[in-house]
Design a protein around this motif. Sequence first.
Motif, PDB file in Angstrom:
ATOM      1  N   GLY A   1       1.044   8.190   1.578  1.00 47.43           N
ATOM      2  CA  GLY A   1       0.675   9.477   1.035  1.00 47.43           C
ATOM      3  C   GLY A   1       1.674  10.556   1.410  1.00 47.43           C
ATOM      4  O   GLY A   1       2.659  10.306   2.119  1.00 47.43           O
TER       5      GLY A   1
ATOM      6  N   HIS B   1      -2.099   2.410  -6.528  1.00 47.81           N
ATOM      7  CA  HIS B   1      -2.549   1.343  -5.621  1.00 47.81           C
ATOM      8  C   HIS B   1      -3.816   0.750  -6.206  1.00 47.81           C
ATOM      9  O   HIS B   1      -4.794   1.461  -6.424  1.00 47.81           O
ATOM     10  CB  HIS B   1      -2.814   1.895  -4.217  1.00 47.81           C
TER      11      HIS B   1
ATOM     12  N   TYR C   1      -4.619  10.466  -3.167  1.00 41.17           N
ATOM     13  CA  TYR C   1      -3.247  10.342  -3.664  1.00 41.17           C
ATOM     14  C   TYR C   1      -2.954   8.996  -4.310  1.00 41.17           C
ATOM     15  O   TYR C   1      -2.197   8.902  -5.276  1.00 41.17           O
ATOM     16  CB  TYR C   1      -2.262  10.585  -2.511  1.00 41.17           C
ATOM     17  N   ASP C   2      -3.586   7.913  -3.801  1.00 41.48           N
ATOM     18  CA  ASP C   2      -3.260   6.581  -4.296  1.00 41.48           C
ATOM     19  C   ASP C   2      -3.863   6.301  -5.672  1.00 41.48           C
ATOM     20  O   ASP C   2      -3.565   5.273  -6.277  1.00 41.48           O
ATOM     21  CB  ASP C   2      -3.694   5.507  -3.293  1.00 41.48           C
ATOM     22  N   LYS C   3      -4.684   7.209  -6.159  1.00 43.30           N
ATOM     23  CA  LYS C   3      -5.218   7.080  -7.524  1.00 43.30           C
ATOM     24  C   LYS C   3      -4.512   8.030  -8.495  1.00 43.30           C
ATOM     25  O   LYS C   3      -4.831   8.051  -9.687  1.00 43.30           O
ATOM     26  CB  LYS C   3      -6.724   7.354  -7.545  1.00 43.30           C
TER      27      LYS C   3
ATOM     28  N   TYR D   1       0.856  -1.191   0.000  1.00 48.56           N
ATOM     29  CA  TYR D   1       0.000   0.000   0.000  1.00 48.56           C
ATOM     30  C   TYR D   1       0.890   1.239   0.000  1.00 48.56           C
ATOM     31  O   TYR D   1       1.744   1.388   0.872  1.00 48.56           O
ATOM     32  CB  TYR D   1      -0.903   0.012   1.226  1.00 48.56           C
ATOM     33  N   PRO D   2       0.744   2.139  -0.963  1.00 51.13           N
ATOM     34  CA  PRO D   2       1.628   3.314  -1.024  1.00 51.13           C
ATOM     35  C   PRO D   2       1.305   4.325   0.072  1.00 51.13           C
ATOM     36  O   PRO D   2       0.148   4.482   0.453  1.00 51.13           O
ATOM     37  CB  PRO D   2       1.326   3.893  -2.408  1.00 51.13           C
TER      38      PRO D   2
END
Length: 350
Positions: free
Chosen positions: A104, A271, A196-198, A101-102
């Motif tokens: 942020g 992600h 942020y993860d998109k 999982y990245p």
Amino acid sequence: MRRRILLLSAYQSDSHAWWVRWLQQAFPGIDWRLLTLPGRHFKWRIRGNPLSWLDEIESACRGADQVVATSMVDLATLRGLCPALARIPAIYYFHENQFAYPVGPGQRHTLEPRVVQLYGALAAERLVFNSDWNRRSFLAGVDALLGRMPDAVPAGVAARLGRRSMVLPVPIAELTRPATEHRDPRLIVWNHRWEYDKAPEVFARALDRLAADGHDFHLALLGARAPKTPAVLRGLEKQWAPRIVASGCVARSAYGAILHRAAIAVSTAIHEFQGLGMLEAASAGAAPLVPDALVYPEQYATAYRYPAGDADALATRLGQWLGEPPSVPDVSAWSEVVLRPSWAKVLNGE
């Protein structure tokens, strides 16, 4: 007697909630016992759920034939606090894993969420992942983490977990198809959370390049939004207002209608463990354009993928597709009719 299953969902966000509802609707013959916690306060949820359920867990598991817990559940601690729970076979379901999982902006990886999931996996009889990418990245993450520990690490932990793991996706949510379909060959849809993860900034840069190259396009900017509108979304809504046909979280019927109208659906995610939104879009007839990374290579052929994070490559491919998008890939393998029998076997302990 009806089979009784205790379902534990410690972070009941949108996709997790859909999965819980689907299980209950798809298998009404099961006596479902349900404990959930709202999808907020991540750090507290992943570590604190045994405390949150301390006064409920013993009565909830009484008479249960099986436990299904998401990987947000601290299953090892919960079983330690409730010996009765430890005697019931448990499935640990991974919607995601904290090893891949990245983080942020302003965040950093911490050990605790990963250790919770490692101990939870060790405490469960069976591990089930929603994609092979999820399974592989979790096992590789376990190997890498334990490889950095100074001493007293047992051998082959990831291999042990791998032997009791399997892949079983969440089914695509059914979308009612319109009686007649009027697809706009220049309509691009974004149907993801604006977080942020998109990587929505990659999408924004690609649209700038697309317009600079003289391409005409329309936009549907969908997906969940934070209480404070992200700057990139405010910029898109201002810059492309004349081209936007829909914006915001819309009703399910309207969402389906937009997907049936769109020609192209775009992901720029950093992600994605299953990518339900893109699978839904493809099932509705929108051609998916996705990064060549994460779960996507196991779902879509090379023709539907572009180099991850490359806004220019994304814009180039969009320019080629606008007005004449490619045929849509078959995603029926993720449909309820295909997946339901496998879910039935797992829930029956087979």
